[in-house]
Design a protein around this motif. Structure first.
Motif, PDB file in Angstrom:
ATOM      1  N   MET A   1     -40.690  -0.724 -67.458  1.00  0.00           N
ATOM      2  CA  MET A   1     -40.402   0.258 -66.435  1.00  0.00           C
ATOM      3  C   MET A   1     -38.888   0.329 -66.268  1.00  0.00           C
ATOM      4  N   ILE A   2     -38.403   1.546 -65.999  1.00  0.00           N
ATOM      5  CA  ILE A   2     -36.982   1.724 -65.709  1.00  0.00           C
ATOM      6  C   ILE A   2     -36.842   2.333 -64.317  1.00  0.00           C
ATOM      7  N   VAL A   3     -35.661   2.184 -63.741  1.00  0.00           N
ATOM      8  CA  VAL A   3     -35.374   2.774 -62.437  1.00  0.00           C
ATOM      9  C   VAL A   3     -34.061   3.543 -62.527  1.00  0.00           C
ATOM     10  N   VAL A   4     -34.074   4.734 -61.934  1.00  0.00           N
ATOM     11  CA  VAL A   4     -32.872   5.553 -61.815  1.00  0.00           C
ATOM     12  C   VAL A   4     -32.455   5.490 -60.354  1.00  0.00           C
TER      13      VAL A   4
ATOM     14  N   GLY B   1     -36.679   5.210 -51.502  1.00  0.00           N
ATOM     15  CA  GLY B   1     -35.286   5.472 -51.113  1.00  0.00           C
ATOM     16  C   GLY B   1     -34.561   6.236 -52.191  1.00  0.00           C
ATOM     17  N   ILE B   2     -33.497   5.648 -52.717  1.00  0.00           N
ATOM     18  CA  ILE B   2     -32.744   6.302 -53.786  1.00  0.00           C
ATOM     19  C   ILE B   2     -33.219   5.871 -55.168  1.00  0.00           C
ATOM     20  N   ARG B   3     -34.257   5.066 -55.231  1.00  0.00           N
ATOM     21  CA  ARG B   3     -34.761   4.560 -56.513  1.00  0.00           C
ATOM     22  C   ARG B   3     -35.943   5.380 -57.007  1.00  0.00           C
ATOM     23  N   LEU B   4     -35.843   5.825 -58.255  1.00  0.00           N
ATOM     24  CA  LEU B   4     -36.916   6.561 -58.913  1.00  0.00           C
ATOM     25  C   LEU B   4     -37.437   5.693 -60.054  1.00  0.00           C
ATOM     26  N   TYR B   5     -38.705   5.338 -60.007  1.00  0.00           N
ATOM     27  CA  TYR B   5     -39.307   4.451 -61.004  1.00  0.00           C
ATOM     28  C   TYR B   5     -40.083   5.256 -62.045  1.00  0.00           C
ATOM     29  N   PHE B   6     -39.898   4.888 -63.317  1.00  0.00           N
ATOM     30  CA  PHE B   6     -40.561   5.571 -64.418  1.00  0.00           C
ATOM     31  C   PHE B   6     -41.150   4.545 -65.387  1.00  0.00           C
ATOM     32  N   ASN B   7     -42.363   4.832 -65.871  1.00  0.00           N
ATOM     33  CA  ASN B   7     -42.954   4.075 -66.971  1.00  0.00           C
ATOM     34  C   ASN B   7     -42.587   4.772 -68.261  1.00  0.00           C
ATOM     35  N   THR B   8     -42.416   3.989 -69.309  1.00  0.00           N
ATOM     36  CA  THR B   8     -42.115   4.548 -70.617  1.00  0.00           C
ATOM     37  C   THR B   8     -42.498   3.535 -71.681  1.00  0.00           C
TER      38      THR B   8
END
Length: 68
Positions: free
Chosen positions: A1-4, A29-36
């Motif tokens: 997982m990554i976070v922007v 909050g300001i964190r957007l989590y993505f699976n890849t």
């Protein structure tokens, strides 16, 4: 997982990354989590490049990192 981590243009970033194979998981909050899938270090670099390639991307302050 990554976070922007970014405060502005979150919906635009979600749209760009989802269009390029990232799966949006959640926003905290300001964190957007993505699976890849694949090498996460390469995916961090890819996500940064995709965001910076947008007309609005070069003006944003953000970072992308791997989350365990």
């Amino acid at each position: 997982m990554i976070v922007v981590n970014m405060a502005m243009k979150q919906q635009d970033v979600i749209a760009v990354l989802e269009a390029n194979g990232f799966q949006f998981v959640e926003k905290k909050g300001i964190r957007l989590y993505f699976n890849t899938a694949g090498d996460l270090a390469e995916k961090v670099t890819e996500a940064k490049a995709l965001i910076k390639a947008q007309p609005w991307g070069v003006a944003l302050y953000f970072n992308v990192e791997v989350v365990k």
